[in-house]
Write a protein that holds these residues in place. Structure first.
Motif, mmCIF file in Angstrom:
data_model
loop_
_atom_site.group_PDB
_atom_site.id
_atom_site.type_symbol
_atom_site.label_atom_id
_atom_site.label_comp_id
_atom_site.label_asym_id
_atom_site.label_seq_id
_atom_site.Cartn_x
_atom_site.Cartn_y
_atom_site.Cartn_z
ATOM 1 N N PHE A 29 83.568 20.632 58.236
ATOM 2 C CA PHE A 29 84.840 20.329 58.881
ATOM 3 C C PHE A 29 85.733 21.559 59.016
ATOM 4 N N ASN A 30 85.784 22.382 57.982
ATOM 5 C CA ASN A 30 86.818 23.430 57.992
ATOM 6 C C ASN A 30 86.530 24.561 58.970
ATOM 7 N N SER A 53 90.759 26.067 63.111
ATOM 8 C CA SER A 53 90.330 26.052 61.721
ATOM 9 C C SER A 53 91.345 26.760 60.833
ATOM 10 N N ARG A 71 95.935 19.003 59.570
ATOM 11 C CA ARG A 71 94.608 18.766 59.021
ATOM 12 C C ARG A 71 94.614 18.977 57.517
ATOM 13 N N ASN A 73 91.685 19.990 55.074
ATOM 14 C CA ASN A 73 90.280 20.379 54.989
ATOM 15 C C ASN A 73 89.605 19.850 53.721
ATOM 16 N N ASN A 76 88.624 16.365 54.796
ATOM 17 C CA ASN A 76 87.966 16.232 56.103
ATOM 18 C C ASN A 76 88.738 15.292 57.022
#
Length: 119
Positions: A29-30, A53, A71, A73, A76
């Protein structure tokens, strides 16, 4: 198997707020930029907000100052906080993970969540 699962949509009055969430699995994800798109009836899907990211954000003009993408991380997760909602924000909202690797596009989509802004 990559999965993106959106949640948090619903019916809200004009001026109200909603927070959309997207849970990602099956990807690192990251390293993925994450996007929120929306598609209103009879219209093309449009990019609403993007977060890289590294956390840099971009928004389409119509939502600047009202929507915030973020977000987490560690979890996720990607979020879209939507404030001061307008009827024209009514659409199905989609979470998207997308990056280009060696000229190959890797793009994954969620199933979408309906947002309806109406009195």
């Amino acid at each position: 198997q990559v999965q993106l699962v959106e949640s948090g949509g619903g019916l809200v009055q004009p001026g109200g707020s909603l927070r959309l969430s997207c849970a990602a699995s099956g990807i690192i994800f990251n390293i993925y930029p994450m996007n929120w798109y929306r598609q209103a009836p009879g219209k093309q899907r449009e990019l609403v907000a993007r977060i890289t990211s590294g956390g840099t954000t971009n928004y389409t003009d119509s939502v600047k100052g009202r929507f915030t993408i973020s977000r987490d991380n560690a979890k996720n997760m990607v979020y879209l906080q939507m404030n001061s909602l307008k009827p024209e924000d009514t659409a199905v909202y989609y979470c998207n993970a997308q990056r280009v690797v060696s000229a190959n596009l890797q793009s994954y989509w969620g199933q979408g969540t309906q947002v309806t802004v109406s009195s």
